[in-house]
Motif scaffolding. Sequence first.
Motif, PDB file in Angstrom:
ATOM      1  N   VAL A  22       0.842  -1.204   0.000  1.00 21.79           N
ATOM      2  CA  VAL A  22       0.000   0.000   0.000  1.00 21.79           C
ATOM      3  C   VAL A  22       0.870   1.244   0.000  1.00 21.79           C
ATOM      4  CG1 VAL A  22      -1.645   1.331   1.373  1.00 21.79           C
ATOM      5  CG2 VAL A  22      -2.001  -1.119   1.038  1.00 21.79           C
ATOM      6  N   LEU A  23       1.906   1.274   0.815  1.00 22.47           N
ATOM      7  CA  LEU A  23       2.801   2.429   0.857  1.00 22.47           C
ATOM      8  C   LEU A  23       3.504   2.645  -0.481  1.00 22.47           C
ATOM      9  CD1 LEU A  23       4.420   2.127   4.392  1.00 22.47           C
ATOM     10  CD2 LEU A  23       2.914   3.936   3.578  1.00 22.47           C
ATOM     11  N   THR A  24       3.899   1.550  -1.128  1.00 24.80           N
ATOM     12  CA  THR A  24       4.561   1.657  -2.429  1.00 24.80           C
ATOM     13  C   THR A  24       3.611   2.235  -3.473  1.00 24.80           C
ATOM     14  OG1 THR A  24       5.973  -0.210  -1.895  1.00 24.80           O
ATOM     15  CG2 THR A  24       5.759   0.355  -4.219  1.00 24.80           C
ATOM     16  N   LEU A  25       2.382   1.764  -3.483  1.00 22.57           N
ATOM     17  CA  LEU A  25       1.393   2.291  -4.427  1.00 22.57           C
ATOM     18  C   LEU A  25       1.110   3.774  -4.171  1.00 22.57           C
ATOM     19  CD1 LEU A  25      -1.139  -0.677  -4.544  1.00 22.57           C
ATOM     20  CD2 LEU A  25       0.408   0.075  -6.371  1.00 22.57           C
ATOM     21  N   TYR A  26       0.993   4.138  -2.899  1.00 27.04           N
ATOM     22  CA  TYR A  26       0.734   5.536  -2.552  1.00 27.04           C
ATOM     23  C   TYR A  26       1.911   6.423  -2.952  1.00 27.04           C
ATOM     24  CZ  TYR A  26      -0.522   9.634   0.200  1.00 27.04           C
ATOM     25  OH  TYR A  26      -0.828  10.910   0.594  1.00 27.04           O
ATOM     26  N   ALA A  27       3.120   5.955  -2.740  1.00 25.27           N
ATOM     27  CA  ALA A  27       4.298   6.728  -3.137  1.00 25.27           C
ATOM     28  C   ALA A  27       4.339   6.907  -4.652  1.00 25.27           C
ATOM     29  CB  ALA A  27       5.569   6.039  -2.653  1.00 25.27           C
ATOM     30  N   GLY A  28       3.978   5.871  -5.398  1.00 24.18           N
ATOM     31  CA  GLY A  28       3.907   5.978  -6.850  1.00 24.18           C
ATOM     32  C   GLY A  28       2.872   6.988  -7.284  1.00 24.18           C
ATOM     33  N   TYR A  29       1.722   6.972  -6.617  1.00 22.50           N
ATOM     34  CA  TYR A  29       0.668   7.951  -6.916  1.00 22.50           C
ATOM     35  C   TYR A  29       1.168   9.371  -6.667  1.00 22.50           C
ATOM     36  CZ  TYR A  29      -3.422  10.835  -5.955  1.00 22.50           C
ATOM     37  OH  TYR A  29      -4.319  11.861  -5.926  1.00 22.50           O
ATOM     38  N   LEU A  30       1.824   9.588  -5.532  1.00 26.08           N
ATOM     39  CA  LEU A  30       2.336  10.925  -5.224  1.00 26.08           C
ATOM     40  C   LEU A  30       3.371  11.374  -6.252  1.00 26.08           C
ATOM     41  CD1 LEU A  30       2.750  10.812  -1.339  1.00 26.08           C
ATOM     42  CD2 LEU A  30       0.964  11.954  -2.658  1.00 26.08           C
ATOM     43  N   CYS A  31       4.189  10.459  -6.699  1.00 35.61           N
ATOM     44  CA  CYS A  31       5.209  10.769  -7.699  1.00 35.61           C
ATOM     45  C   CYS A  31       4.558  11.198  -9.012  1.00 35.61           C
ATOM     46  CB  CYS A  31       6.096   9.545  -7.901  1.00 35.61           C
ATOM     47  SG  CYS A  31       7.547   9.861  -8.898  1.00 35.61           S
ATOM     48  N   VAL A  32       3.536  10.482  -9.442  1.00 40.42           N
ATOM     49  CA  VAL A  32       2.836  10.813 -10.685  1.00 40.42           C
ATOM     50  C   VAL A  32       2.160  12.176 -10.571  1.00 40.42           C
ATOM     51  CG1 VAL A  32       0.876  10.159 -12.143  1.00 40.42           C
ATOM     52  CG2 VAL A  32       2.544   8.452 -11.456  1.00 40.42           C
ATOM     53  N   VAL A  33       1.511  12.430  -9.447  1.00 39.06           N
ATOM     54  CA  VAL A  33       0.833  13.719  -9.250  1.00 39.06           C
ATOM     55  C   VAL A  33       1.847  14.854  -9.286  1.00 39.06           C
ATOM     56  CG1 VAL A  33      -0.415  15.116  -7.553  1.00 39.06           C
ATOM     57  CG2 VAL A  33      -1.146  12.779  -8.031  1.00 39.06           C
ATOM     58  N   ARG A  34       2.970  14.661  -8.634  1.00 48.44           N
ATOM     59  CA  ARG A  34       4.001  15.704  -8.611  1.00 48.44           C
ATOM     60  C   ARG A  34       4.556  15.953 -10.012  1.00 48.44           C
ATOM     61  NH1 ARG A  34       8.560  16.144  -4.022  1.00 48.44           N
ATOM     62  NH2 ARG A  34       8.308  18.368  -3.932  1.00 48.44           N
ATOM     63  N   ALA A  35       4.759  14.898 -10.779  1.00 44.79           N
ATOM     64  CA  ALA A  35       5.258  15.035 -12.148  1.00 44.79           C
ATOM     65  C   ALA A  35       4.248  15.787 -13.014  1.00 44.79           C
ATOM     66  CB  ALA A  35       5.558  13.666 -12.743  1.00 44.79           C
ATOM     67  N   GLN A  36       2.970  15.475 -12.853  1.00 44.95           N
ATOM     68  CA  GLN A  36       1.940  16.181 -13.619  1.00 44.95           C
ATOM     69  C   GLN A  36       1.921  17.669 -13.277  1.00 44.95           C
ATOM     70  OE1 GLN A  36      -1.589  13.945 -12.662  1.00 44.95           O
ATOM     71  NE2 GLN A  36      -1.471  12.748 -14.546  1.00 44.95           N
ATOM     72  N   ARG A  37       2.005  17.975 -11.995  1.00 46.39           N
ATOM     73  CA  ARG A  37       2.012  19.390 -11.583  1.00 46.39           C
ATOM     74  C   ARG A  37       3.242  20.110 -12.128  1.00 46.39           C
ATOM     75  NH1 ARG A  37       0.155  18.843  -5.281  1.00 46.39           N
ATOM     76  NH2 ARG A  37      -2.035  18.356  -5.702  1.00 46.39           N
ATOM     77  N   TYR A  38       4.392  19.430 -12.118  1.00 50.06           N
ATOM     78  CA  TYR A  38       5.621  20.023 -12.642  1.00 50.06           C
ATOM     79  C   TYR A  38       5.479  20.324 -14.131  1.00 50.06           C
ATOM     80  CZ  TYR A  38      10.450  20.422 -14.179  1.00 50.06           C
ATOM     81  OH  TYR A  38      11.623  20.861 -14.753  1.00 50.06           O
ATOM     82  N   MET A  39       4.946  19.360 -14.888  1.00 50.35           N
ATOM     83  CA  MET A  39       4.778  19.559 -16.331  1.00 50.35           C
ATOM     84  C   MET A  39       3.801  20.704 -16.613  1.00 50.35           C
ATOM     85  SD  MET A  39       6.731  17.315 -17.762  1.00 50.35           S
ATOM     86  CE  MET A  39       6.181  16.798 -19.358  1.00 50.35           C
ATOM     87  N   GLU A  40       2.727  20.762 -15.850  1.00 54.67           N
ATOM     88  CA  GLU A  40       1.741  21.834 -16.039  1.00 54.67           C
ATOM     89  C   GLU A  40       2.372  23.192 -15.720  1.00 54.67           C
ATOM     90  OE1 GLU A  40      -1.684  23.589 -17.183  1.00 54.67           O
ATOM     91  OE2 GLU A  40      -1.242  21.453 -17.348  1.00 54.67           O
ATOM     92  N   ARG A  41       3.143  23.249 -14.650  1.00 50.78           N
ATOM     93  CA  ARG A  41       3.803  24.508 -14.269  1.00 50.78           C
ATOM     94  C   ARG A  41       4.797  24.947 -15.348  1.00 50.78           C
ATOM     95  NH1 ARG A  41       3.466  29.286 -12.335  1.00 50.78           N
ATOM     96  NH2 ARG A  41       5.244  29.997 -11.148  1.00 50.78           N
ATOM     97  N   GLN A  42       5.549  23.994 -15.896  1.00 50.70           N
ATOM     98  CA  GLN A  42       6.496  24.329 -16.957  1.00 50.70           C
ATOM     99  C   GLN A  42       5.766  24.879 -18.176  1.00 50.70           C
ATOM    100  OE1 GLN A  42       9.284  24.316 -14.925  1.00 50.70           O
ATOM    101  NE2 GLN A  42      10.263  23.915 -16.863  1.00 50.70           N
ATOM    102  N   LYS A  43       4.621  24.302 -18.495  1.00 48.26           N
ATOM    103  CA  LYS A  43       3.834  24.762 -19.632  1.00 48.26           C
ATOM    104  C   LYS A  43       3.336  26.197 -19.395  1.00 48.26           C
ATOM    105  CE  LYS A  43       1.132  21.601 -21.191  1.00 48.26           C
ATOM    106  NZ  LYS A  43      -0.055  20.712 -21.348  1.00 48.26           N
TER     107      LYS A  43
END
Length: 57
Positions: A22-43
């Motif tokens: 569960v912790l591994t899945l949650y960490a993966g989710y947080l990583c994806v969300v952070r990457a999406q926010r980073y890409m949106e901010r760069q745009k």
Amino acid sequence: MRTQKKRLADVGYRLFSGSMMVLTLYAGYLCVVRAQRYMERQKQLQLAAEEQKNPED
């Protein structure tokens, strides 16, 4: 008595393994969300820089 200790150890191991999954899945989710926010901010920053370069007034 021996089997009771073994069962308890098996249950403890399963609970621990499950919580790690569960912790591994949650960490993966947080990583994806952070990457999406980073890409949106760069745009957004790129669009803002282009608007400053080429004012449409």
